[in-house]
Design a protein around this motif. Structure first.
Motif, PDB file in Angstrom:
ATOM      1  N   VAL A   1       0.857  -1.194   0.000  1.00 13.00           N
ATOM      2  CA  VAL A   1       0.000   0.000   0.000  1.00 13.00           C
ATOM      3  C   VAL A   1       0.894   1.245   0.000  1.00 13.00           C
ATOM      4  O   VAL A   1       1.658   1.468   0.926  1.00 13.00           O
ATOM      5  CB  VAL A   1      -0.919   0.019   1.244  1.00 13.00           C
ATOM      6  CG1 VAL A   1      -1.769   1.287   1.255  1.00 13.00           C
ATOM      7  CG2 VAL A   1      -1.792  -1.219   1.270  1.00 13.00           C
TER       8      VAL A   1
ATOM      9  N   GLN B   1      -5.359   4.181  -1.878  1.00 12.09           N
ATOM     10  CA  GLN B   1      -5.373   2.712  -1.794  1.00 12.09           C
ATOM     11  C   GLN B   1      -5.807   2.264  -0.400  1.00 12.09           C
ATOM     12  O   GLN B   1      -6.626   1.345  -0.267  1.00 12.09           O
ATOM     13  CB  GLN B   1      -3.977   2.144  -2.115  1.00 12.09           C
ATOM     14  CG  GLN B   1      -3.581   2.307  -3.575  1.00 12.09           C
ATOM     15  CD  GLN B   1      -2.110   2.024  -3.819  1.00 12.09           C
ATOM     16  OE1 GLN B   1      -1.275   2.089  -2.906  1.00 12.09           O
ATOM     17  NE2 GLN B   1      -1.776   1.711  -5.071  1.00 12.09           N
ATOM     18  N   SER B   2      -5.272   2.897   0.645  1.00 16.46           N
ATOM     19  CA  SER B   2      -5.665   2.458   1.986  1.00 16.46           C
ATOM     20  C   SER B   2      -7.141   2.779   2.245  1.00 16.46           C
ATOM     21  O   SER B   2      -7.846   1.978   2.856  1.00 16.46           O
ATOM     22  CB  SER B   2      -4.755   3.041   3.074  1.00 16.46           C
ATOM     23  OG  SER B   2      -4.585   4.410   2.914  1.00 16.46           O
TER      24      SER B   2
ATOM     25  N   LEU C   1      -3.336  -3.485   6.794  1.00 18.65           N
ATOM     26  CA  LEU C   1      -2.590  -2.806   5.744  1.00 18.65           C
ATOM     27  C   LEU C   1      -1.092  -2.865   6.027  1.00 18.65           C
ATOM     28  O   LEU C   1      -0.659  -2.768   7.172  1.00 18.65           O
ATOM     29  CB  LEU C   1      -3.005  -1.338   5.646  1.00 18.65           C
ATOM     30  CG  LEU C   1      -4.484  -1.009   5.449  1.00 18.65           C
ATOM     31  CD1 LEU C   1      -4.674   0.507   5.464  1.00 18.65           C
ATOM     32  CD2 LEU C   1      -5.003  -1.612   4.146  1.00 18.65           C
TER      33      LEU C   1
END
Ligand code: C2E
Ligand code: CA
Ligand code: CA
Length: 277
Positions: free
Chosen positions: A236, A241-242, A253
Motif C-alpha cells: 500500500v 489505496q488504503s 494494511l
C-alpha cells in the motif's frame, strides 16, 4: 553464416560462464555473510485498516555488503537454491522474537511477528522444535508468530504440508503470501489452518485503475471474511489505496504508505512518534 553462428555460440557460452562464476562468487560471499552474521532483519509494521492500530511486524532480510545494499530479490533465491537458507531459520526466528520483546519493553504488547519461510525451510524436520524452543526462550505465545508461506510452498511436498499442519495445531499462525499469484487451489484453505491471506502487491498497485484487479482484491477480502480469517493488503503506497481497502473491509494494511521496512531501533522511534507510548 556458419562463422557468425559459431560466434554467437561462443558469446552464449561466455555469458553462461560469467553468470555461473558470478553466482559462485555470490554463494561464497553469502556463506561468509552468514558466518559473520551480516544478514540482519528489518521490520515493517502491519496495521489495522479501520483504526490504524499496530497488529504485527513483518521480518524482512537485509544484507549490506560494504556500501552496497543487495536486495533480497537477488540473494534470497541463491540462498534457497543452495540450501543455505536453512541455516538462517534459527537466527531469523531468534532475531524476530527478540524484536517482539524489545517492543514489549517499550509498551507495545500483544504484537506478532511475521516470518517468511521458503519450501526448504518449511520442510525441515526440526522446524517445529526450533520454533517451540525459541518461543520458550523468549517467553512468547505461539500465536505471536505468523509464518508467511506462498501457495506453491504449500504444494511443494508432503514434508511441507506435514509441518504446516503441525504448526497450525501448535498454534503458530499461518499466512498465505502473494495470494492470488500462485496455483490457487482453494481446497488447501480447508486442509490447512490458514489465519491470513496476503493480497499480492501487484493487485493492490493496479486496483484503482484496473477493474479486474479491483474485483480480485474484493474477492480475496470477501473470501477471507467468509472464512473468518484476516485479509492483509500489501504494498500500500497511496492514501487512496488504503481508503479503498478499508472501505471494502480489508482487515490489515502494510506498505510504504504506512512505513518502510526499517531496523528495530528506527521502528521503535517510529512507533513512539506515531502511538506516543
Ligand atoms: P515478500 O515476502 O512478498 O515481502 C514483501 C516485499 O515488498 C518486501 O520486499 C518489502 O520491502 C516490499 N514492500 C513493502 N511495502 C511495499 C510498498 O509499499 N511498495 C513496494 N513496491 N514494495 C513494498 P523485500 O524486502 O525486498 O523482500 C523481497 C522478498 O524476499 C520477500 O517478498 C520474500 O519473498 C523474500 N524474503 C525477504 N526476507 C526473507 C526471509 O527472511 N526469508 C525468506 N525465506 N524470504 C525472505
Ligand atoms: Ca512476506
Ligand atoms: Ca508478499
Amino acid at each position: 553464416a556458419k562463422s557468425s553462428g559459431r560466434g554467437a555460440f561462443h558469446f552464449f557460452t561466455t555469458e553462461l560462464q560469467e553468470a555461473a562464476s558470478r553466482r559462485l562468487t555470490l554463494e561464497g560471499q553469502l556463506r561468509q555473510a552468514i558466518e559473520r552474521e551480516e544478514i540482519v532483519l528489518h521490520f515493517q509494521p502491519q496495521v489495522r485498516a479501520d483504526d490504524g492500530r499496530l497488529v504485527g511486524i513483518e521480518a524482512l532480510m537485509r544484507w549490506r555488503q560494504g556500501e552496497l545494499a543487495v536486495p533480497p530479490s537477488q540473494f534470497v533465491p541463491v540462498l534457497e537454491e543452495t540450501g543455505l537458507i536453512t541455516r538462517l531459520t534459527g537466527p531469523v526466528l531468534r532475531e524476530a522474537c527478540a524484536a517482539l520483546k524489545a517492543l514489549e519493553a517499550h509498551g507495545f504488547m500483544d504484537v506478532r511477528v511475521a516470518v517468511n519461510l521458503s519450501a526448504r525451510q518449511l520442510q525441515e524436520p526440526e522446524l517445529l522444535t526450533l520454533i517451540e524452543s525459541t518461543l520458550e526462550r523468549f517467553v512468547l505465545r505461539p500465536e505471536q508468530i505468523e509464518v508467511e508461506i506462498t501457495e506453491s510452498t504449500l504444494l511443494d511436498n508432503a514434508l511441507c504440508q506435514d509441518n504446516a499442519v503441525k504448526l497450525g495445531v501448535f498454534g503458530v499462525r499461518l499466512a498465505l503470501d502473494d495470494f492470488g499469484t500462485g496455483y490457487s487451489s482453494l481446497t488447501y484453505l480447508k486442509r490447512f489452518d490458514v489465519d491470513a491471506l496476503k493480497i499480492d502487491r501487484s493487485f493492490v498497485q493496479d486496483m484503482l485503475e484496473d477493474p479486474d484487479d479491483a474485483q480480485i482484491v474484493k474477492a480475496v477480502v470477501g473470501l477471507a471474511a467468509g472464512l473468518g480469517i484476516d485479509s492483509i493488503g500489501e504494498g500500500v503506497e497511496q492514501d487512496a489505496q488504503s481508503t479503498w481497502l478499508e472501505s471494502i473491509g480489508c482487515d490489515l494494511l502494510q506498505g510504504y504508505r504506512i512505513a518502510h521496512p526499517m531496523p528495530l531501533n528506527d521502528l521503535i522511534v517510529w512507533l513512539e512518534t506515531r502511538y506516543g507510548a
